[in-house]
Design a protein around this motif. Structure first.
Motif, PDB file in Angstrom:
ATOM      1  N   ILE A  79       0.846  -1.205   0.000  1.00 61.60           N
ATOM      2  CA  ILE A  79       0.000   0.000   0.000  1.00 61.60           C
ATOM      3  C   ILE A  79       0.877   1.249   0.000  1.00 61.60           C
ATOM      4  N   ALA A  80       1.936   1.224   0.809  1.00 65.13           N
ATOM      5  CA  ALA A  80       2.849   2.365   0.841  1.00 65.13           C
ATOM      6  C   ALA A  80       3.451   2.628  -0.536  1.00 65.13           C
ATOM      7  N   ALA A  81       3.820   1.569  -1.238  1.00 62.48           N
ATOM      8  CA  ALA A  81       4.397   1.730  -2.572  1.00 62.48           C
ATOM      9  C   ALA A  81       3.398   2.376  -3.523  1.00 62.48           C
ATOM     10  N   ALA A  82       2.121   2.005  -3.397  1.00 55.11           N
ATOM     11  CA  ALA A  82       1.095   2.589  -4.265  1.00 55.11           C
ATOM     12  C   ALA A  82       0.907   4.073  -3.962  1.00 55.11           C
ATOM     13  N   LEU A  83       0.893   4.432  -2.690  1.00 53.27           N
ATOM     14  CA  LEU A  83       0.765   5.846  -2.320  1.00 53.27           C
ATOM     15  C   LEU A  83       1.994   6.632  -2.772  1.00 53.27           C
ATOM     16  N   ARG A  84       3.162   6.014  -2.621  1.00 56.47           N
ATOM     17  CA  ARG A  84       4.408   6.664  -3.028  1.00 56.47           C
ATOM     18  C   ARG A  84       4.405   6.945  -4.528  1.00 56.47           C
ATOM     19  N   SER A  85       3.890   6.000  -5.300  1.00 54.91           N
ATOM     20  CA  SER A  85       3.877   6.174  -6.754  1.00 54.91           C
ATOM     21  C   SER A  85       2.976   7.326  -7.172  1.00 54.91           C
ATOM     22  N   ARG A  86       2.016   7.681  -6.305  1.00 51.11           N
ATOM     23  CA  ARG A  86       1.124   8.810  -6.587  1.00 51.11           C
ATOM     24  C   ARG A  86       1.625  10.105  -5.969  1.00 51.11           C
ATOM     25  N   GLY A  87       2.782  10.039  -5.313  1.00 51.90           N
ATOM     26  CA  GLY A  87       3.347  11.228  -4.693  1.00 51.90           C
ATOM     27  C   GLY A  87       2.619  11.675  -3.449  1.00 51.90           C
ATOM     28  N   GLU A  88       1.902  10.766  -2.797  1.00 48.82           N
ATOM     29  CA  GLU A  88       1.092  11.125  -1.632  1.00 48.82           C
ATOM     30  C   GLU A  88       1.824  10.776  -0.337  1.00 48.82           C
ATOM     31  N   PRO A  89       1.946  11.732   0.570  1.00 48.76           N
ATOM     32  CA  PRO A  89       2.546  11.417   1.869  1.00 48.76           C
ATOM     33  C   PRO A  89       1.641  10.473   2.656  1.00 48.76           C
ATOM     34  N   TYR A  90       2.248   9.699   3.513  1.00 47.50           N
ATOM     35  CA  TYR A  90       1.482   8.731   4.300  1.00 47.50           C
ATOM     36  C   TYR A  90       2.187   8.510   5.629  1.00 47.50           C
ATOM     37  N   ARG A  91       1.426   8.035   6.599  1.00 46.92           N
ATOM     38  CA  ARG A  91       1.956   7.740   7.929  1.00 46.92           C
ATOM     39  C   ARG A  91       1.985   6.238   8.135  1.00 46.92           C
ATOM     40  N   VAL A  92       3.091   5.730   8.667  1.00 47.90           N
ATOM     41  CA  VAL A  92       3.180   4.315   9.004  1.00 47.90           C
ATOM     42  C   VAL A  92       3.258   4.192  10.520  1.00 47.90           C
ATOM     43  N   VAL A  93       2.428   3.315  11.051  1.00 49.57           N
ATOM     44  CA  VAL A  93       2.300   3.163  12.497  1.00 49.57           C
ATOM     45  C   VAL A  93       2.536   1.704  12.850  1.00 49.57           C
ATOM     46  N   GLY A  94       3.392   1.480  13.815  1.00 50.29           N
ATOM     47  CA  GLY A  94       3.659   0.113  14.250  1.00 50.29           C
ATOM     48  C   GLY A  94       4.227   0.091  15.653  1.00 50.29           C
ATOM     49  N   ARG A  95       4.429  -1.117  16.160  1.00 53.30           N
ATOM     50  CA  ARG A  95       4.931  -1.264  17.530  1.00 53.30           C
ATOM     51  C   ARG A  95       6.431  -1.005  17.637  1.00 53.30           C
ATOM     52  N   HIS A  96       7.183  -1.300  16.561  1.00 49.08           N
ATOM     53  CA  HIS A  96       8.637  -1.284  16.644  1.00 49.08           C
ATOM     54  C   HIS A  96       9.220  -0.300  15.632  1.00 49.08           C
ATOM     55  N   GLU A  97       9.883   0.727  16.133  1.00 50.86           N
ATOM     56  CA  GLU A  97      10.434   1.758  15.257  1.00 50.86           C
ATOM     57  C   GLU A  97      11.483   1.187  14.318  1.00 50.86           C
ATOM     58  N   ALA A  98      12.275   0.233  14.801  1.00 51.53           N
ATOM     59  CA  ALA A  98      13.361  -0.297  13.965  1.00 51.53           C
ATOM     60  C   ALA A  98      12.826  -0.955  12.705  1.00 51.53           C
ATOM     61  N   SER A  99      11.763  -1.745  12.838  1.00 49.56           N
ATOM     62  CA  SER A  99      11.211  -2.410  11.655  1.00 49.56           C
ATOM     63  C   SER A  99      10.562  -1.408  10.718  1.00 49.56           C
ATOM     64  N   LEU A 100       9.946  -0.356  11.269  1.00 45.57           N
ATOM     65  CA  LEU A 100       9.356   0.680  10.417  1.00 45.57           C
ATOM     66  C   LEU A 100      10.442   1.436   9.649  1.00 45.57           C
ATOM     67  N   ARG A 101      11.536   1.744  10.323  1.00 44.76           N
ATOM     68  CA  ARG A 101      12.612   2.483   9.649  1.00 44.76           C
ATOM     69  C   ARG A 101      13.297   1.613   8.606  1.00 44.76           C
ATOM     70  N   GLN A 102      13.386   0.325   8.869  1.00 46.93           N
ATOM     71  CA  GLN A 102      13.973  -0.562   7.879  1.00 46.93           C
ATOM     72  C   GLN A 102      13.131  -0.602   6.610  1.00 46.93           C
ATOM     73  N   ALA A 103      11.797  -0.603   6.783  1.00 48.62           N
ATOM     74  CA  ALA A 103      10.898  -0.710   5.637  1.00 48.62           C
ATOM     75  C   ALA A 103      10.667   0.624   4.937  1.00 48.62           C
ATOM     76  N   PHE A 104      10.623   1.724   5.690  1.00 49.85           N
ATOM     77  CA  PHE A 104      10.170   2.997   5.118  1.00 49.85           C
ATOM     78  C   PHE A 104      11.131   4.161   5.339  1.00 49.85           C
ATOM     79  N   GLY A 105      12.255   3.905   6.005  1.00 50.62           N
ATOM     80  CA  GLY A 105      13.135   5.005   6.390  1.00 50.62           C
ATOM     81  C   GLY A 105      13.734   5.767   5.225  1.00 50.62           C
ATOM     82  N   ASP A 106      13.821   5.156   4.047  1.00 54.10           N
ATOM     83  CA  ASP A 106      14.403   5.827   2.883  1.00 54.10           C
ATOM     84  C   ASP A 106      13.386   6.634   2.083  1.00 54.10           C
ATOM     85  N   ASP A 107      12.139   6.615   2.501  1.00 58.53           N
ATOM     86  CA  ASP A 107      11.085   7.296   1.737  1.00 58.53           C
ATOM     87  C   ASP A 107      10.744   8.629   2.405  1.00 58.53           C
ATOM     88  N   PRO A 108      11.040   9.755   1.772  1.00 52.40           N
ATOM     89  CA  PRO A 108      10.736  11.054   2.379  1.00 52.40           C
ATOM     90  C   PRO A 108       9.238  11.309   2.533  1.00 52.40           C
TER      91      PRO A 108
END
Length: 324
Positions: free
Chosen positions: A17-46
């Motif tokens: 889903i994040a990839a689809a939003l990214r392809s449309r240039g839309e900012p999005y928020r990712v919410v999870g229990r563990h910051e490390a896993s979120l940063r690993q998955a999404f940390g490179d996406d401004p």
């Protein structure tokens, strides 16, 4: 400000889903229990705004939902803790309403149907779950759709079949993919010749992104079916064709799951859901296609190719570290 938040974002569907939003240039928020896993998955996406939450805390949930218009709910629990699903949904709903969230999309499963009466299954099929997990998922859906009926929030459910794809570990096909990429034996849950369907994970995100902007989607439940009916054996044979080598298969049935469950809680919990291997739920998504138009679905041949390529690339990345 991110108008869309993915709760439980770090899994395969969240990344799609994040990839689809990214392809449309839309900012999005990712919410999870563990910051490390979120940063690993999404940390490179401004475009990604990263937040952690405590799903046991109404205040933390409300803080994570503040400023969001659409909440996409992907929150998972351990397979042996499905009793948590309704309570988590209730807390999230209450906090989302308090935070001013306008709409919520639940990514659901076929579990609430129980055994299929028809093939394929459309959205008006009775929900008669005969398993504990099915009842918990049904309760989760009921809480959400009642909130919509009460006018508290706009809500919808998108039900998915089993899925697979690059880097997807929580799949019936994962062990076969590893065996095809690395050699060794493919562990499968049988029988493997019964009809089945799989959705290619990268195909999910664009559909969810379109639902966000489709007001008529809310207040109803929808199906997203796979790329057609297949079998696990046919997909294993496709892996063999693409790699050019035969695989050894180790097929586990219900009795063996029970035995393995004496030592492994996941195997134990798979026993009650084994009916999906013998009486599969094949979904009809014609209603969704009528709502949003044509849906791109990756063929099994191409999906297997991409999945194997990703597994082999992962091997190549790991090889230098192993050598060192």
């Amino acid at each position: 400000m991110s108008k869309v938040a993915l709760f439980g974002a770090a899994g395969a569907i969240g990344r799609s889903i994040a990839a689809a939003l990214r392809s449309r240039g839309e900012p999005y928020r990712v919410v999870g229990r563990h910051e490390a896993s979120l940063r690993q998955a999404f940390g490179d996406d401004p475009l990604a705004e990263i937040l952690t939450w405590n799903p046991d805390s109404p205040e933390a949930i409300q803080a994570a939902a503040t400023g969001v218009e659409t909440l996409i709910y992907l929150v998972g629990v351990n397979y042996w803790q499905f009793e948590l699903h309704p309570a988590l949904m209730r807390r999230t709903l209450d906090a989302a309403v308090a935070a001013g969230v306008k709409q919520i999309i639940l990514i659901g499963t076929v579990y609430p149907y129980g055994r299929a009466r028809t093939t394929p299954v459309s959205e008006d099929h009775p929900r008669e779950p005969h398993t504990f997990k099915g009842r918990m998922r049904k309760s989760q859906e009921d809480l959400l759709m009642q909130a919509h009926a009460d006018g508290r929030i706009r809500a919808t459910v998108l039900r998915l079949p089993d899925f697979y794809g690059p880097g997807v570990e929580n799949s019936l096909l994962h062990r076969a993919v590893l065996a095809a990429a690395n050699g060794g034996t493919a562990d499968l849950i049988g029988p493997i010749d019964t009809p089945h369907e799989f959705i290619f994970v990268p195909d999910v995100g664009p559909v969810v992104a379109r639902l966000v902007d489709t007001p008529a989607a809310f207040g109803k439940i929808w199906h997203l079916a796979g790329a057609g009916v297949t079998t696990q054996r046919e997909l294993v044979e496709e892996m063999e064709r693409q790699t050019g080598r035969a695989m050894k298969l180790r097929v586990v049935g219900k009795t063996m799951l029970r035995l393995l469950g004496l030592f492994n809680p996941l195997m134990r919990e798979l026993v009650e859901m084994h009916y999906l291997q013998t009486d599969p739920v094949i979904m009809d998504d014609s209603a969704l296609r009528a709502l949003i138009g044509p849906i791109r679905k990756t063929s099994y041949q191409d999906g297997i190719r991409q999945t194997l390529t990703a597994a082999m690339c992962a091997n190549a990345r790991l090889a230098p570290a192993s050598a060192g």
